[in-house]
Write a protein that holds these residues in place. Structure first.
Motif, mmCIF file in Angstrom:
data_model
loop_
_atom_site.group_PDB
_atom_site.id
_atom_site.type_symbol
_atom_site.label_atom_id
_atom_site.label_comp_id
_atom_site.label_asym_id
_atom_site.label_seq_id
_atom_site.Cartn_x
_atom_site.Cartn_y
_atom_site.Cartn_z
ATOM 1 N N PHE A 1 -4.290 3.322 -17.860
ATOM 2 C CA PHE A 1 -4.741 4.332 -16.917
ATOM 3 C C PHE A 1 -3.941 5.624 -17.083
ATOM 4 N N ASP B 1 -8.013 10.934 -5.775
ATOM 5 C CA ASP B 1 -8.214 9.780 -4.906
ATOM 6 C C ASP B 1 -9.328 8.857 -5.392
ATOM 7 N N ASP B 2 -10.423 9.439 -5.867
ATOM 8 C CA ASP B 2 -11.565 8.607 -6.276
ATOM 9 C C ASP B 2 -11.347 7.921 -7.630
ATOM 10 N N GLU B 3 -10.222 8.201 -8.284
ATOM 11 C CA GLU B 3 -9.898 7.538 -9.545
ATOM 12 C C GLU B 3 -9.052 6.281 -9.345
ATOM 13 N N ILE B 4 -8.549 6.106 -8.161
ATOM 14 C CA ILE B 4 -7.639 4.996 -7.888
ATOM 15 C C ILE B 4 -8.438 3.718 -7.662
ATOM 16 N N SER B 5 -8.085 2.694 -8.435
ATOM 17 C CA SER B 5 -8.758 1.404 -8.337
ATOM 18 C C SER B 5 -7.735 0.289 -8.491
ATOM 19 N N ALA B 6 -7.961 -0.802 -7.802
ATOM 20 C CA ALA B 6 -7.058 -1.955 -7.914
ATOM 21 C C ALA B 6 -6.977 -2.459 -9.347
ATOM 22 N N ARG B 7 -8.041 -2.284 -10.121
ATOM 23 C CA ARG B 7 -8.026 -2.784 -11.505
ATOM 24 C C ARG B 7 -6.947 -2.099 -12.342
ATOM 25 N N HIS B 8 -6.590 -0.862 -11.979
ATOM 26 C CA HIS B 8 -5.535 -0.157 -12.701
ATOM 27 C C HIS B 8 -4.160 -0.776 -12.441
ATOM 28 N N SER C 1 0.813 -1.218 0.000
ATOM 29 C CA SER C 1 0.000 0.000 0.000
ATOM 30 C C SER C 1 0.847 1.268 0.000
ATOM 31 N N THR D 1 -2.645 -2.541 -17.877
ATOM 32 C CA THR D 1 -3.766 -1.781 -17.314
ATOM 33 C C THR D 1 -3.273 -0.490 -16.679
#
Length: 81
Positions: free
Chosen positions: A75, A58-65, A38, A71
């Motif tokens: 991004f 912050d709200d754009e951060i995703s594990a899928r990226h 992390s 991937t």
């Protein structure tokens, strides 16, 4: 591998201390690289912002990226003007 992907790989290697570890678009990241914890994710996001001159909210951060180099590159590409 395209130029952007090479640059993302360079940022990954430098930020995570991976040396010359071979990376490709299919290389798994989150869950596969013990160095990518992390705290390292935060350092990597900062490094990507600085290197590419982008802003990541912050709200754009995703594990899928962070699933693969591909991937993450996609991004970064989506954040560039």
């Amino acid at each position: 591998m395209n130029n952007l992907e090479n640059q993302v790989c360079d940022v990954l290697r430098g930020t995570l201390g991976l040396g010359k570890m071979p990376l490709s678009a299919d290389s798994p990241l989150l869950g596969a690289l013990p160095q990518l914890d992390s705290m390292a994710v935060l350092a990597l996001l900062t490094a990507l912002e600085e290197y590419f001159g982008i802003a990541i909210l912050d709200d754009e951060i995703s594990a899928r990226h962070f699933a693969t180099v591909g991937t993450l590159t996609a991004f970064v590409q989506s954040k560039r003007p």
